[in-house]
Write an enzyme that holds these catalytic residues in place. Structure first.
Site, PDB file in Angstrom:
ATOM      1  N   CYS A   1      34.036  35.798  38.158  1.00  0.00           N
ATOM      2  CA  CYS A   1      34.570  36.659  37.126  1.00  0.00           C
ATOM      3  C   CYS A   1      35.837  35.657  37.388  1.00  0.00           C
ATOM      4  CB  CYS A   1      34.898  37.949  37.653  1.00  0.00           C
ATOM      5  SG  CYS A   1      34.631  38.275  39.713  1.00  0.00           S
TER       6      CYS A   1
ATOM      7  N   HIS B   1      41.051  42.157  36.466  1.00  0.00           N
ATOM      8  CA  HIS B   1      42.031  40.930  36.847  1.00  0.00           C
ATOM      9  C   HIS B   1      42.950  40.565  36.574  1.00  0.00           C
ATOM     10  CE1 HIS B   1      38.522  41.150  39.838  1.00  0.00           C
ATOM     11  NE2 HIS B   1      37.787  39.907  39.570  1.00  0.00           N
TER      12      HIS B   1
HETATM   13  C1  NAG Z   1      32.905  36.546  42.671  1.00  0.00           C
HETATM   14  O1  NAG Z   1      32.886  35.280  44.127  1.00  0.00           O
HETATM   15  C2  NAG Z   1      32.609  36.523  44.652  1.00  0.00           C
HETATM   16  C3  NAG Z   1      32.507  35.092  46.366  1.00  0.00           C
HETATM   17  O2  NAG Z   1      31.947  34.868  46.092  1.00  0.00           O
HETATM   18  C4  NAG Z   1      31.897  36.689  45.525  1.00  0.00           C
HETATM   19  O3  NAG Z   1      31.688  38.218  46.028  1.00  0.00           O
HETATM   20  C5  NAG Z   1      31.514  37.814  43.708  1.00  0.00           C
HETATM   21  O4  NAG Z   1      30.754  39.069  43.945  1.00  0.00           O
HETATM   22  C6  NAG Z   1      31.646  36.631  42.668  1.00  0.00           C
HETATM   23  N1  NAG Z   1      32.116  38.091  41.501  1.00  0.00           N
HETATM   24  C7  NAG Z   1      31.164  37.577  40.297  1.00  0.00           C
HETATM   25  C8  NAG Z   1      31.406  38.926  39.514  1.00  0.00           C
HETATM   26  O5  NAG Z   1      30.306  36.734  40.420  1.00  0.00           O
END
Ligand code: NAG
Length: 240
Positions: A35, A148
């Site tokens: 994201c 965000h």
């Molecule tokens: C983005 O990366 C973080 C760290 O790996 C993870 O916790 C999170 O779920 C991810 N978010 C998305 C929307 O992919």
């Protein structure tokens, strides 16, 4: 990050999935970026196309929704508890979230960066197909529900003044410019919540860099929409 799996933001690198066709009989994977990366690159890529980013410094202010529905509930519950003078319940995060902020809860790696920060570094290189672009990031969780915010500092190879940058952003797909200096109105996570577009403002020349080679911008995007679900739906639509 598998080299055979395209990592796609439809407004940014649709060409990465051009070879994937429906009904080819073979399965194929297309990945949605993180994201923070999606929201950042939605705003920065139109500027990158014009002036080529050499180095990018990102600081994020990330919402509860990135950690899931239970984290959003925990923020509500903690807010209530703190206001009532009670000890806040910490199940999802290991420290108080309401009326606080902390380093993103993703695991810290050997180099001291957490996983979310390194995704900004690696995914940007992959999406732009540019191994050399310099990216560094600090990711922070703030007590905001679902959008965000990111402060992004850019250094360019070619000059780009702030008025040209603002015009480029005004014409960029999926972007809305909120940059009203007179009334001090700029993007906020609340105003982009539940919206598809990513908002950009605070577009200004970086006074720490010579000439027109540096810009600062502030970006807000709904973590669930463009940061996740909307991007995936747009990828699916490109296949239809
Ligand atoms: C983005 O990366 C973080 C760290 O790996 C993870 O916790 C999170 O779920 C991810 N978010 C998305 C929307 O992919």
């Amino acid at each position: 990050m598998d080299e055979n799996v395209p990592l796609v933001i439809p407004e940014v690198n649709p060409e990465a999935m051009a070879h994937v066709k429906l009904g080819s009989g073979k399965g194929a994977l297309i990945a949605n970026p993180n994201c923070s990366t999606i929201i950042c690159l939605m705003a920065v890529t139109p500027l990158h196309r014009r002036a080529k980013v050499k180095r990018m410094v990102v600081s994020t202010y990330q919402a509860a929704s990135g950690a899931g529905a239970a984290a959003m509930e925990e923020l509500v519950q903690q807010t209530r508890e703190v206001l009532e003078g009670k000890e806040p319940t910490c199940n999802i995060f290991n420290q108080q979230y309401a009326f606080n902020l902390f380093s993103h809860n993703a695991p810290i790696q050997l180099n001291g960066y957490n996983e979310e920060e390194m995704k900004l570094v690696k995914e940007t290189r992959k999406i732009w197909n540019d191994k050399d672009v310099k990216v560094t990031a600090t990711c922070i969780r703030v007590p905001v529900m679902r959008a965000h915010a990111e402060s992004v500092n850019l250094q360019f190879e070619n000059p780009l003044d702030e008025n040209t940058a603002r015009d480029i952003l005004k014409n960029a797909p999926g972007i809305v410019v909120v940059d009203d200096r007179a009334s001090n109105r700029f993007p906020t996570p609340l105003e982009v919540s539940n919206k598809d577009d990513v908002a950009v403002g605070r577009v200004r020349r970086d006074v720490s860099q010579d000439g027109d080679y540096g810009l600062d911008i502030f970006v807000c995007g709904d973590q669930i929409r463009k940061g996740a679900a909307l991007n995936a739906v747009q990828i699916a639509e490109m296949l239809l």
